[in-house]
Design an enzyme around this catalytic site. Sequence first.
Site, mmCIF file in Angstrom:
data_model
loop_
_atom_site.group_PDB
_atom_site.id
_atom_site.type_symbol
_atom_site.label_atom_id
_atom_site.label_comp_id
_atom_site.label_asym_id
_atom_site.label_seq_id
_atom_site.Cartn_x
_atom_site.Cartn_y
_atom_site.Cartn_z
ATOM 1 N N GLN A 35 13.770 -36.527 -13.388
ATOM 2 C CA GLN A 35 13.689 -37.834 -12.744
ATOM 3 C C GLN A 35 14.075 -38.933 -13.728
ATOM 4 O O GLN A 35 13.239 -39.476 -14.440
ATOM 5 C CB GLN A 35 12.284 -38.083 -12.184
ATOM 6 C CG GLN A 35 12.240 -39.318 -11.328
ATOM 7 C CD GLN A 35 10.928 -39.489 -10.607
ATOM 8 O OE1 GLN A 35 10.009 -38.702 -10.742
ATOM 9 N NE2 GLN A 35 10.832 -40.548 -9.841
ATOM 10 N N PHE A 36 15.362 -39.264 -13.743
ATOM 11 C CA PHE A 36 15.855 -40.287 -14.660
ATOM 12 C C PHE A 36 15.261 -41.655 -14.360
ATOM 13 O O PHE A 36 15.204 -42.522 -15.241
ATOM 14 C CB PHE A 36 17.392 -40.347 -14.647
ATOM 15 C CG PHE A 36 17.978 -41.081 -13.477
ATOM 16 C CD1 PHE A 36 18.345 -42.411 -13.600
ATOM 17 C CD2 PHE A 36 18.167 -40.443 -12.257
ATOM 18 C CE1 PHE A 36 18.895 -43.097 -12.529
ATOM 19 C CE2 PHE A 36 18.715 -41.115 -11.188
ATOM 20 C CZ PHE A 36 19.082 -42.443 -11.312
ATOM 21 N N THR A 37 14.764 -41.867 -13.153
ATOM 22 C CA THR A 37 14.220 -43.177 -12.797
ATOM 23 C C THR A 37 12.969 -43.526 -13.600
ATOM 24 O O THR A 37 12.569 -44.687 -13.639
ATOM 25 C CB THR A 37 13.913 -43.271 -11.289
ATOM 26 O OG1 THR A 37 12.952 -42.280 -10.947
ATOM 27 C CG2 THR A 37 15.180 -43.088 -10.463
#
Length: 154
Positions: free
Chosen positions: A83-85
């Site tokens: 999850q790069f967010t």
Amino acid sequence: MRSVIQRVIDASVSVDGLITGHIDSGLLVYLGVAHNDSEAEANWLAEKTVNLRIFNDAEGKMNLSLKDIILNGKPSGVLVISQFTLLADARKGRRPSWNGAAPPDKAKQLYEYFLRAVKEHNIVCESGEFQAHMSVTYTNDGPVTIILDSGDVS
């Protein structure tokens, strides 16, 4: 590396309607990889994750780690979702900046390394699919949610 760790009763992830990972109990880990991360951060985070004492003992106190409850014969594991967010910077404006996130090739390599590092602790480790649109379902236990950031280690 930054992670959001949730103690769960069950968790699964699917891509295009197909389940790619499932655990009956344990930890759901959302994992974000930053530009300056390396295998050292992945090793630190894997060790910290499997040894976090956030499971209840016989007296109802959070004194047991994932390794402890596995040793007690309970089926459990880790479900890791990329999850790069988690690396979003939303301090300015209304649209988050993703400049802190590692580029996809580096992020994928360290995500996969993290999965292997967790497995080296003899822990069941399931995962989502890197860069895929995923549907995650889970039952949070507690709820217990811990945020870890390898950048906070001194």
